[in-house]
Design an enzyme around this catalytic site. Sequence first.
Site, PDB file in Angstrom:
ATOM      1  N   TYR A   1     -47.214 -14.822  -6.499  1.00  0.00           N
ATOM      2  CA  TYR A   1     -47.361 -14.479  -7.917  1.00  0.00           C
ATOM      3  C   TYR A   1     -48.816 -14.142  -8.216  1.00  0.00           C
ATOM      4  CZ  TYR A   1     -47.688 -15.525 -12.972  1.00  0.00           C
ATOM      5  OH  TYR A   1     -47.944 -15.475 -14.330  1.00  0.00           O
TER       6      TYR A   1
ATOM      7  N   LYS B   1     -50.549 -10.631  -9.540  1.00  0.00           N
ATOM      8  CA  LYS B   1     -51.329 -10.563 -10.780  1.00  0.00           C
ATOM      9  C   LYS B   1     -52.735 -10.023 -10.496  1.00  0.00           C
ATOM     10  CE  LYS B   1     -48.420 -12.143 -13.912  1.00  0.00           C
ATOM     11  NZ  LYS B   1     -47.936 -11.266 -14.986  1.00  0.00           N
TER      12      LYS B   1
END
Length: 262
Positions: A156, A160
């Site tokens: 994740y 990002k």
Amino acid sequence: MRRFAGRVALVTGGGHGIGRATARRLALEGAAVAVVDLDIAAAQAVADELAGDGAAALAVHCDVRDRASVDQAVAESVKRFGRLDVLVNTAGGGREQPAFLDTGDEFWAALIDLNLTGVVRCIRAALPHLLAAPEGGSVVTIGSVNGMTAVGSEPYSAAKSGLQNLTVNLAARYAREGVRFNLIAPGTVRTRVWDRHPESLRRLSKLYPLGRVGEPEDVAAAVAFLASDDAAWITGVILPVDGGILAAGPLGSLVGPEESSA
Ligand SMILES: NC(=O)c1ccc[n+]([C@@H]2O[C@H](COP(=O)([O-])OP(=O)(O)OC[C@H]3O[C@@H](n4cnc5c(N)ncnc54)[C@H](O)[C@@H]3O)[C@@H](O)[C@H]2O)c1
């Protein structure tokens, strides 16, 4: 303030949390809003809420993991409202994940697909319309403090982080054509993703120098600023909206109020 009067915004992930607060804020400031989400019932509820307050709103089903679905959602929004001025990329998620050594290729691919390639799909579909926007176009993407420093959740966080580089590259590439690209990196924000972790939320609140975790409206206010003409000379910016946690760093808790000299 009606900074978006006559403008049209498309908010992915607009059915819940940060996206919902953003759709509400932009509509409050005069935008017509396409609320785009995988959860069409939630998107419809938000669109109904906005319409009830007198805004022009449309709910559109979309899965950002599917290019045809994204193209269709953008086309539907432009068909309804006739133009597109602002794209807000909020759809994403998936912080809860196994330990690094247990994350397989499929897991990495899924997280990158949702959080990074999903945004690429939305920008590619929206860009021709943003380039045609009479007063210039604006893209605001929701990244995370996870993309800026080490807080775990590697797939994740890496996705990002990739959004940050995408933002600065596209900002440079399209500045002269009148489309701005900026990214907001929120810290912990009280949305449904924390519902199952009330204790973590309480613990985290104490770590934030400004004394609390964020609310979706804190992020929405920053999105509205960056999307608006108030930010007309701002592009390629990564803006933490994080209660001061990045500024303070791990030693921040050692910095107390200054002794009064009185
Ligand atoms: N809540 C936090 O603490 C926090 C912190 C930093 C960054 N973020 C980021 O903010 C964004 C919003 O998070 P949130 O906390 O509001 O979560 P949320 O779950 O409340 O909202 C996410 C929305 O995206 C939609 N969505 C999910 N997958 C989708 C898909 N494939 N296609 C279209 N829509 C999809 C969901 O239906 C939901 O409406 C995410 O990108 C998240 O990574 C959240």
